[in-house]
Scaffold this active site. Structure first.
Site, short mmCIF file in Angstrom:
data_model
loop_
_atom_site.label_atom_id
_atom_site.label_comp_id
_atom_site.label_asym_id
_atom_site.label_seq_id
_atom_site.Cartn_x
_atom_site.Cartn_y
_atom_site.Cartn_z
N LYS A 202 10.83 107.08 88.55
CA LYS A 202 11.88 106.08 88.08
C LYS A 202 11.41 104.71 88.45
O LYS A 202 11.28 104.40 89.36
CB LYS A 202 13.08 106.16 89.07
CG LYS A 202 13.98 105.77 88.84
CD LYS A 202 15.27 106.33 88.90
CE LYS A 202 16.48 106.05 88.80
NZ LYS A 202 17.75 106.32 89.98
N LYS A 225 17.59 97.00 92.73
CA LYS A 225 16.78 98.38 93.14
C LYS A 225 14.74 97.80 93.20
O LYS A 225 14.49 98.67 93.48
CB LYS A 225 17.43 99.28 92.98
CG LYS A 225 19.13 99.69 92.77
CD LYS A 225 18.98 100.65 92.04
CE LYS A 225 20.87 101.00 92.02
NZ LYS A 225 20.84 102.52 91.75
N LYS A 256 11.88 108.46 84.65
CA LYS A 256 12.89 107.68 83.44
C LYS A 256 12.74 106.37 83.76
O LYS A 256 12.03 105.71 84.98
CB LYS A 256 13.91 108.28 84.89
CG LYS A 256 15.38 107.59 84.41
CD LYS A 256 15.78 107.62 86.09
CE LYS A 256 17.48 107.25 85.97
NZ LYS A 256 18.37 107.15 86.74
N SER A 282 20.68 105.37 79.65
CA SER A 282 21.62 105.13 79.47
C SER A 282 21.52 103.92 78.11
O SER A 282 22.07 103.48 76.68
CB SER A 282 23.75 104.81 80.34
OG SER A 282 22.70 103.76 81.59
#
Ligand code: PBG
Length: 333
Positions: A202, A225, A256, A282
């Site tokens: 990710k 992050k 992802k 998204s």
């Protein structure tokens, strides 16, 4: 190795493209409804469907409406639905206690779906961000996202999801050691058939922006992050992460975001041959849906083309907000 191609006119590669029949015969990849997992946003209240501004066509649903969505998905043949809660800011704390509340939104939605539509698989998200007043996926102690204490909390969260009836647990937190800890805890508590779909690779991505709006995490997030999600520059590291998560007991792995990382999907599939998923996130959805809404691209065609790309890249399945729209088109085809 470059395949040898006979010279023109022995090889006219257009021959097999000349009719739908021939194109169908030589088609290498197909998208089918069984490939789709539908992520849905859950909020409190009753009979509510509230639009997410940055994701045209996507809504946050109250639990009763999520059950209706699950019924619709099952009728379309979609095998799984994935739940993301929009948590009341008042329930967000530094200790993230709401994450393992047996009656939190995600667990209530899981129980309601499993009671009404037992055949659809319910996937839940393991990470603390919906419940964290700092907006991070792990506990923040003196400005640092702490790993091992977070893993203990993730175990509590995942067990509450398994108790509620989740079929697939999706750890999206990127802490080290969480897959092994979750697998052990699930085995010890009689949940040995609960499946782990690890968000193994990710990336720290700009494409999550609309999601953070949808779950109300963008306001809360302090900093970024990058100390736990991957550097978009890296590819070999993804293989090390997938190897590690499979060794610790992941049943399936995920890459992802999706479209900007199709190279990673292909390498992971070729290297491990494990069930491989991509999350068309998204921001990817927003680009296609937003452009379509403006009449700049043909939305249906762009959607199907983007989903097929994941199959070509070796994915077994795709998490996509387009799942019901794509399923409807596949039904007509
Ligand atoms: C967080 C989580 C994120 C997404 C799924 N789980 C966002 C993040 O890491 O900030 C993003 C999904 C999307 O953008 O559609 N645990």
């Amino acid at each position: 190795m470059t395949p040898t191609v006979a010279p023109f006119p022995a090889a006219r590669l257009r021959r097999t493209r000349q009719s739908p029949a021939l194109r169908g015969l030589v088609r290498e990849n197909v998208l089918c409804v069984q490939d789709l997992i539908w992520p849905v946003f859950v909020r409190d209240g009753e009979d509510v469907e509230e639009p997410v501004n940055s994701m045209p066509g996507v809504v946050r649903r109250s639990v009763d409406k999520v059950v209706e969505a699950a019924q619709e998905a099952a009728a379309l043949g979609i095998p799984a639905i994935c739940l993301f809660p929009y948590t009341d800011p008042a329930k967000k704390t530094p200790g993230c206690e709401e994450a393992w509340n047996p009656d939190n939104l995600s667990n209530r939605a899981t129980r309601a779906i499993k009671a009404a539509v037992p055949d659809i698989a319910v996937m839940t998200d393991v990470a603390l961000d919906p419940y964290n007043s700092d907006g991070h996926d792990g506990f923040v102690v003196e400005g640092e996202i702490v790993n091992d204490a977070t893993v203990k909390a993730l175990v509590k969260q995942a067990l509450s999801q398994a108790d509620a009836g989740a079929d697939i647990i999706g750890p999206s937190d990127m802490m080290d050691g969480r897959i092994g800890a979750l697998r052990r805890a699930l085995e010890e508590t009689g949940h040995s058939n609960v499946t782990l779909l690890s968000y193994a690779a990710k990336y720290a991505s700009a494409f999550y922006g609309p999601f953070r709006d949808a779950v109300g995490a963008s306001g809360a997030l302090k900093g970024d992050k990058t100390t736990y999600q991957m550097d978009p520059a890296n590819s070999d590291e993804a293989l090390r992460l997938v190897a590690r998560d499979l060794a610790e007991g992941a049943d399936m792995v995920m890459i992802k975001p999706g479209m900007p990382y199709l190279d990673i999907c292909r390498r992971v599939k070729d290297t491990f041959g494990a069930p491989t998923f991509a999350y068309q996130v998204s921001g990817e959805y927003a680009m296609i849906a937003g452009a379509a809404q403006n009449g700049w691209i043909d939305g249906d065609r762009a959607m199907m083309e983007s989903l097929l790309a994941f199959k070509r890249a070796g994915c077994d399945g795709i998490l996509t907000y387009f799942a019901p729209a794509a399923a409807r088109l596949l039904q007509q085809a």
